[in-house]
Design a protein around this motif. Structure first.
Motif, PDB file in Angstrom:
ATOM      1  N   ASP A 281     -12.245 -34.797  27.114  1.00 23.42           N
ATOM      2  CA  ASP A 281     -13.628 -34.580  26.697  1.00 23.42           C
ATOM      3  C   ASP A 281     -13.900 -33.081  26.805  1.00 23.42           C
ATOM      4  OD1 ASP A 281     -16.185 -34.962  25.919  1.00 23.42           O
ATOM      5  OD2 ASP A 281     -16.816 -36.124  27.658  1.00 23.42           O
ATOM      6  N   THR A 282     -14.747 -32.555  25.930  1.00 24.64           N
ATOM      7  CA  THR A 282     -14.964 -31.103  25.909  1.00 24.64           C
ATOM      8  C   THR A 282     -16.449 -30.788  25.869  1.00 24.64           C
ATOM      9  OG1 THR A 282     -14.846 -31.035  23.480  1.00 24.64           O
ATOM     10  CG2 THR A 282     -12.796 -30.671  24.692  1.00 24.64           C
ATOM     11  N   PRO A 283     -16.827 -29.615  26.370  1.00 26.63           N
ATOM     12  CA  PRO A 283     -18.239 -29.218  26.327  1.00 26.63           C
ATOM     13  C   PRO A 283     -18.682 -28.950  24.903  1.00 26.63           C
ATOM     14  CG  PRO A 283     -16.883 -27.404  27.093  1.00 26.63           C
ATOM     15  CD  PRO A 283     -15.986 -28.602  27.023  1.00 26.63           C
ATOM     16  N   GLY A 284     -19.960 -29.185  24.642  1.00 24.04           N
ATOM     17  CA  GLY A 284     -20.492 -28.918  23.312  1.00 24.04           C
ATOM     18  C   GLY A 284     -21.932 -28.490  23.376  1.00 24.04           C
ATOM     19  N   ASP A 285     -22.306 -27.852  24.486  1.00 24.88           N
ATOM     20  CA  ASP A 285     -23.703 -27.513  24.692  1.00 24.88           C
ATOM     21  C   ASP A 285     -24.130 -26.266  23.923  1.00 24.88           C
ATOM     22  OD1 ASP A 285     -21.970 -26.072  26.261  1.00 24.88           O
ATOM     23  OD2 ASP A 285     -23.409 -25.744  27.876  1.00 24.88           O
ATOM     24  N   VAL A 286     -23.174 -25.550  23.316  1.00 27.35           N
ATOM     25  CA  VAL A 286     -23.513 -24.380  22.515  1.00 27.35           C
ATOM     26  C   VAL A 286     -23.610 -24.807  21.064  1.00 27.35           C
ATOM     27  CG1 VAL A 286     -22.816 -22.058  21.866  1.00 27.35           C
ATOM     28  CG2 VAL A 286     -22.299 -22.907  24.139  1.00 27.35           C
ATOM     29  N   GLN A 287     -24.786 -24.715  20.486  1.00 31.17           N
ATOM     30  CA  GLN A 287     -24.998 -25.148  19.112  1.00 31.17           C
ATOM     31  C   GLN A 287     -24.559 -24.071  18.134  1.00 31.17           C
ATOM     32  OE1 GLN A 287     -25.865 -28.125  18.116  1.00 31.17           O
ATOM     33  NE2 GLN A 287     -26.156 -28.919  20.183  1.00 31.17           N
ATOM     34  N   ALA A 288     -24.356 -24.460  16.892  1.00 25.75           N
ATOM     35  CA  ALA A 288     -23.821 -23.555  15.886  1.00 25.75           C
ATOM     36  C   ALA A 288     -24.697 -22.333  15.679  1.00 25.75           C
ATOM     37  CB  ALA A 288     -23.644 -24.308  14.562  1.00 25.75           C
TER      38      ALA A 288
END
Length: 242
Positions: free
Chosen positions: A81-88
């Motif tokens: 699982d990976t972080p994804g809290d930074v939006q495009a």
């Protein structure tokens, strides 16, 4: 492009007891990538437990490991699982850089966006490009997943958008609902496992291992008996020659 229809050939399996001769299961290393709140963690948990946990608190950075069977082939499956809290729109470069270690480690990839979040869809292309940069041979299989397919009233990304992007990138595409359809979630992971497994088969056959049982501790009484017999034979030998 969609993965072929798959039925119940993907089974979570207990670790088998040792046998005298068996094949080590292939290690399959997958990474699930995408922007925040697209359902990556929920997908993984749903696949492994068959349960949908609703607003699951993302367990980013966690590595899930299971022994599984895919169409009779035993695999040691590892899902990162990976972080994804930074939006495009914030800092996509920072998001891509934060995933570099996972991309280097993994052999197959799920790129997940939410059909209710167009910005998460926009993050798929740079993530794909980063994978191809890290794996320049182009062999690492990638599946693009449009998640939350049940939220049609809030749709921001059309199905044809996902298909078009997948065709441009030469990837497989599937639109799913993690909350409503376990079979589709299972099909995504199963297809990716099969593609990675094919790469292993091309690279060489699995190593066959013989498990040799641990020798028993020596019996001291037996050793003493043998020692006395050896001494006795040595003592008798001169008289026999005379």
């Amino acid at each position: 492009m969609r993965p072929p229809t798959m039925s119940g050939h993907f089974l979570l399996a207990p670790i088998p007891e040792s046998s005298s001769d068996y094949l080590l299961p292939k290690d399959i290393k997958l990474a699930v990538l995408g922007a925040g709140r697209v359902g990556k963690s929920a997908m993984i948990v749903r696949f492994l437990t068959k349960r949908f946990i609703g607003d699951y608190e993302p367990n980013t950075g966690k590595l899930y490991s299971r022994l599984v069977y895919v169409e009779g082939d035993q695999l040691s499956l590892h899902i990162q699982d990976t972080p994804g809290d930074v939006q495009a729109q914030d800092n996509l470069v920072q998001m891509v850089d934060s995933l570099s270690k996972s991309v280097q480690w993994a052999e197959g990839f799920l790129l997940v966006y939410s059909i209710t979040d167009y910005e998460s869809y926009q993050s798929i292309r740079p993530l794909f490009q980063h994978i191809r940069k890290v794996h320049p041979d182009g062999k690492a299989p990638v599946i693009i997943v449009g998640n939350k397919g049940d939220l049609l009233h809030a749709r921001q990304v059309q199905t044809h958008d996902g298909l078009q992007l997948a065709n441009e990138l030469g990837s497989v595409f599937l639109e799913i609902s993690t909350s409503e359809n376990y079979e589709d979630v299972c099909a995504v992971f199963q297809h990716l496992c099969k593609e990675v497994s094919k790469l292993h088969s091309i690279g060489g056959e699995r190593r066959r291992v013989s498990v040799i049982p641990r020798p028993r501790s020596p019996n001291m009484q037996d050793l003493k008996r043998r020692f006395r017999q050896a001494l006795s034979s040595k003592v008798k030998a001169p008289s026999a020659l005379g």
